[in-house]
Design a protein around this motif. Structure first.
Motif, PDB file in Angstrom:
ATOM      1  N   GLY A   1      69.860  22.361  24.347  1.00 34.48           N
ATOM      2  CA  GLY A   1      69.596  23.433  23.307  1.00 34.48           C
ATOM      3  C   GLY A   1      70.762  23.167  22.199  1.00 34.48           C
ATOM      4  O   GLY A   1      71.711  22.406  22.387  1.00 34.48           O
TER       5      GLY A   1
ATOM      6  N   ARG B   1      60.701  30.808  28.424  1.00 30.40           N
ATOM      7  CA  ARG B   1      61.664  31.112  27.379  1.00 30.40           C
ATOM      8  C   ARG B   1      61.677  32.772  27.430  1.00 30.40           C
ATOM      9  O   ARG B   1      60.734  33.369  27.584  1.00 30.40           O
ATOM     10  CB  ARG B   1      61.300  30.649  26.052  1.00 30.40           C
ATOM     11  CG  ARG B   1      60.027  31.100  25.448  1.00 30.40           C
ATOM     12  CD  ARG B   1      59.946  30.261  23.967  1.00 30.40           C
ATOM     13  NE  ARG B   1      58.778  30.908  23.296  1.00 30.40           N
ATOM     14  CZ  ARG B   1      58.198  30.446  22.210  1.00 30.40           C
ATOM     15  NH1 ARG B   1      58.625  29.351  21.721  1.00 30.40           N
ATOM     16  NH2 ARG B   1      57.390  30.802  21.605  1.00 30.40           N
TER      17      ARG B   1
ATOM     18  N   ARG C   1      60.272  37.382  29.624  1.00 33.37           N
ATOM     19  CA  ARG C   1      60.055  35.882  29.846  1.00 33.37           C
ATOM     20  C   ARG C   1      58.850  35.503  29.429  1.00 33.37           C
ATOM     21  O   ARG C   1      57.928  36.250  30.377  1.00 33.37           O
ATOM     22  CB  ARG C   1      60.864  35.512  31.292  1.00 33.37           C
ATOM     23  CG  ARG C   1      60.868  34.026  31.406  1.00 33.37           C
ATOM     24  CD  ARG C   1      61.572  33.767  32.623  1.00 33.37           C
ATOM     25  NE  ARG C   1      62.936  34.412  32.772  1.00 33.37           N
ATOM     26  CZ  ARG C   1      64.001  34.030  33.575  1.00 33.37           C
ATOM     27  NH1 ARG C   1      63.632  33.013  34.625  1.00 33.37           N
ATOM     28  NH2 ARG C   1      65.153  34.657  33.585  1.00 33.37           N
TER      29      ARG C   1
ATOM     30  N   THR D   1      63.177  30.853  18.651  1.00 29.67           N
ATOM     31  CA  THR D   1      64.456  31.067  19.248  1.00 29.67           C
ATOM     32  C   THR D   1      64.560  31.952  20.171  1.00 29.67           C
ATOM     33  O   THR D   1      63.961  33.024  20.536  1.00 29.67           O
ATOM     34  CB  THR D   1      65.510  32.070  18.175  1.00 29.67           C
ATOM     35  OG1 THR D   1      65.649  31.153  17.104  1.00 29.67           O
ATOM     36  CG2 THR D   1      66.705  32.520  18.517  1.00 29.67           C
TER      37      THR D   1
ATOM     38  N   VAL E   1      66.162  31.541  25.018  1.00 30.16           N
ATOM     39  CA  VAL E   1      66.836  30.948  26.106  1.00 30.16           C
ATOM     40  C   VAL E   1      65.667  30.328  26.864  1.00 30.16           C
ATOM     41  O   VAL E   1      64.860  30.916  27.110  1.00 30.16           O
ATOM     42  CB  VAL E   1      67.596  31.834  26.837  1.00 30.16           C
ATOM     43  CG1 VAL E   1      68.466  31.135  27.992  1.00 30.16           C
ATOM     44  CG2 VAL E   1      68.962  32.746  26.106  1.00 30.16           C
ATOM     45  N   TYR E   2      65.874  29.057  27.021  1.00 29.40           N
ATOM     46  CA  TYR E   2      64.759  28.148  27.473  1.00 29.40           C
ATOM     47  C   TYR E   2      65.315  28.040  29.024  1.00 29.40           C
ATOM     48  O   TYR E   2      66.340  27.404  29.393  1.00 29.40           O
ATOM     49  CB  TYR E   2      64.472  26.983  26.910  1.00 29.40           C
ATOM     50  CG  TYR E   2      63.624  27.269  25.613  1.00 29.40           C
ATOM     51  CD1 TYR E   2      64.236  27.893  24.570  1.00 29.40           C
ATOM     52  CD2 TYR E   2      62.305  26.973  25.425  1.00 29.40           C
ATOM     53  CE1 TYR E   2      63.461  28.203  23.544  1.00 29.40           C
ATOM     54  CE2 TYR E   2      61.558  27.162  24.429  1.00 29.40           C
ATOM     55  CZ  TYR E   2      62.263  27.927  23.282  1.00 29.40           C
ATOM     56  OH  TYR E   2      61.510  28.057  22.209  1.00 29.40           O
ATOM     57  N   TYR E   3      64.264  28.147  29.940  1.00 29.97           N
ATOM     58  CA  TYR E   3      64.714  27.912  31.520  1.00 29.97           C
ATOM     59  C   TYR E   3      63.620  26.777  31.987  1.00 29.97           C
ATOM     60  O   TYR E   3      62.177  27.093  31.562  1.00 29.97           O
ATOM     61  CB  TYR E   3      64.271  29.440  32.075  1.00 29.97           C
ATOM     62  CG  TYR E   3      65.442  30.371  31.877  1.00 29.97           C
ATOM     63  CD1 TYR E   3      64.780  31.512  30.733  1.00 29.97           C
ATOM     64  CD2 TYR E   3      66.536  30.592  32.571  1.00 29.97           C
ATOM     65  CE1 TYR E   3      65.715  32.160  30.438  1.00 29.97           C
ATOM     66  CE2 TYR E   3      67.303  31.743  31.964  1.00 29.97           C
ATOM     67  CZ  TYR E   3      67.108  32.540  30.837  1.00 29.97           C
ATOM     68  OH  TYR E   3      67.674  33.454  30.495  1.00 29.97           O
TER      69      TYR E   3
ATOM     70  N   GLN F   1      69.582  27.474  34.906  1.00 29.07           N
ATOM     71  CA  GLN F   1      70.273  28.498  34.226  1.00 29.07           C
ATOM     72  C   GLN F   1      70.126  28.943  32.871  1.00 29.07           C
ATOM     73  O   GLN F   1      70.544  29.853  32.218  1.00 29.07           O
ATOM     74  CB  GLN F   1      72.045  28.179  34.448  1.00 29.07           C
ATOM     75  CG  GLN F   1      72.440  27.088  33.212  1.00 29.07           C
ATOM     76  CD  GLN F   1      71.812  25.779  33.225  1.00 29.07           C
ATOM     77  OE1 GLN F   1      71.356  25.295  34.040  1.00 29.07           O
ATOM     78  NE2 GLN F   1      72.168  25.126  32.025  1.00 29.07           N
ATOM     79  N   GLY F   2      69.298  28.187  32.160  1.00 30.04           N
ATOM     80  CA  GLY F   2      68.885  28.378  30.666  1.00 30.04           C
ATOM     81  C   GLY F   2      69.743  27.729  29.819  1.00 30.04           C
ATOM     82  O   GLY F   2      70.913  27.507  29.893  1.00 30.04           O
ATOM     83  N   THR F   3      68.955  27.402  28.645  1.00 25.81           N
ATOM     84  CA  THR F   3      69.627  26.433  27.607  1.00 25.81           C
ATOM     85  C   THR F   3      69.208  27.343  26.273  1.00 25.81           C
ATOM     86  O   THR F   3      68.218  27.633  26.159  1.00 25.81           O
ATOM     87  CB  THR F   3      69.644  25.223  27.524  1.00 25.81           C
ATOM     88  OG1 THR F   3      70.475  24.432  26.512  1.00 25.81           O
ATOM     89  CG2 THR F   3      68.056  24.621  27.404  1.00 25.81           C
ATOM     90  N   GLN F   4      70.116  27.705  25.410  1.00 24.59           N
ATOM     91  CA  GLN F   4      69.893  28.649  24.186  1.00 24.59           C
ATOM     92  C   GLN F   4      69.562  27.739  23.208  1.00 24.59           C
ATOM     93  O   GLN F   4      70.335  26.639  22.949  1.00 24.59           O
ATOM     94  CB  GLN F   4      71.078  29.283  23.713  1.00 24.59           C
ATOM     95  CG  GLN F   4      70.967  30.122  22.449  1.00 24.59           C
ATOM     96  CD  GLN F   4      70.169  31.030  22.634  1.00 24.59           C
ATOM     97  OE1 GLN F   4      70.353  32.104  23.479  1.00 24.59           O
ATOM     98  NE2 GLN F   4      69.366  31.438  21.632  1.00 24.59           N
TER      99      GLN F   4
ATOM    100  N   THR G   1      68.357  28.048  19.269  1.00 22.21           N
ATOM    101  CA  THR G   1      68.601  28.891  18.150  1.00 22.21           C
ATOM    102  C   THR G   1      67.917  28.210  16.553  1.00 22.21           C
ATOM    103  O   THR G   1      68.396  27.167  16.368  1.00 22.21           O
ATOM    104  CB  THR G   1      70.002  29.432  17.614  1.00 22.21           C
ATOM    105  OG1 THR G   1      70.413  30.175  19.007  1.00 22.21           O
ATOM    106  CG2 THR G   1      69.768  30.601  16.545  1.00 22.21           C
TER     107      THR G   1
END
Length: 124
Positions: free
Chosen positions: A8, A37, A44, A90, A92-94, A116-119, A121
């Motif tokens: 991300g 996301r 989600r 935009t 948080v992608y899981y 854990q997710g990645t942001q 933007t």
């Protein structure tokens, strides 16, 4: 299985990003995989999924034609290629994994394992 998402970042509208998700398991092919996301203030939502060997995929209407899910079983890695990014992407992608048969639906409840997710933007 443990999942670790990465890739991300902050980009401008129209740019591209590739997300990766590495699975810590000796049996990656047992799992069908997906990306979800969560945007600020929203639930989600499903983005895309892929079956165990990569020959079946599905993408949400909001990303179809811009995002592509894929996997490399030799590397225990799931990918999400995101092109022509928009500010509304935009979130948080899981990454997520399931042992359920492919095609059981897009509910997050179908997936028992989550990264854990990645942001991501996207600025306008």
């Amino acid at each position: 299985v443990q999942l670790q998402a990465s890739g991300g970042g902050l980009v401008q509208a129209g740019d591209s990003l590739r997300l990766s998700c590495i699975a810590s398991t000796d049996s990656f092919t047992l799992y069908n995989m997906a990306w979800f996301r969560r945007a600020p203030g929203k639930a989600r939502e499903f983005v895309a999924d892929v079956n165990w060997n990569g020959d079946r995929t599905a993408h949400a209407d909001t990303v179809r034609g811009r995002f592509t899910i894929s996997r490399d079983n030799a590397k225990n890695t799931l990918y999400l290629q995101m092109n022509v990014l928009k500010p509304e992407d935009t979130a948080v992608y899981y990454c997520a994994a399931t042992t359920l048969m492919y095609g059981q639906g897009t509910s997050p409840g179908n997936y028992g394992y989550w990264g854990q997710g990645t942001q991501v933007t996207v600025s306008s």
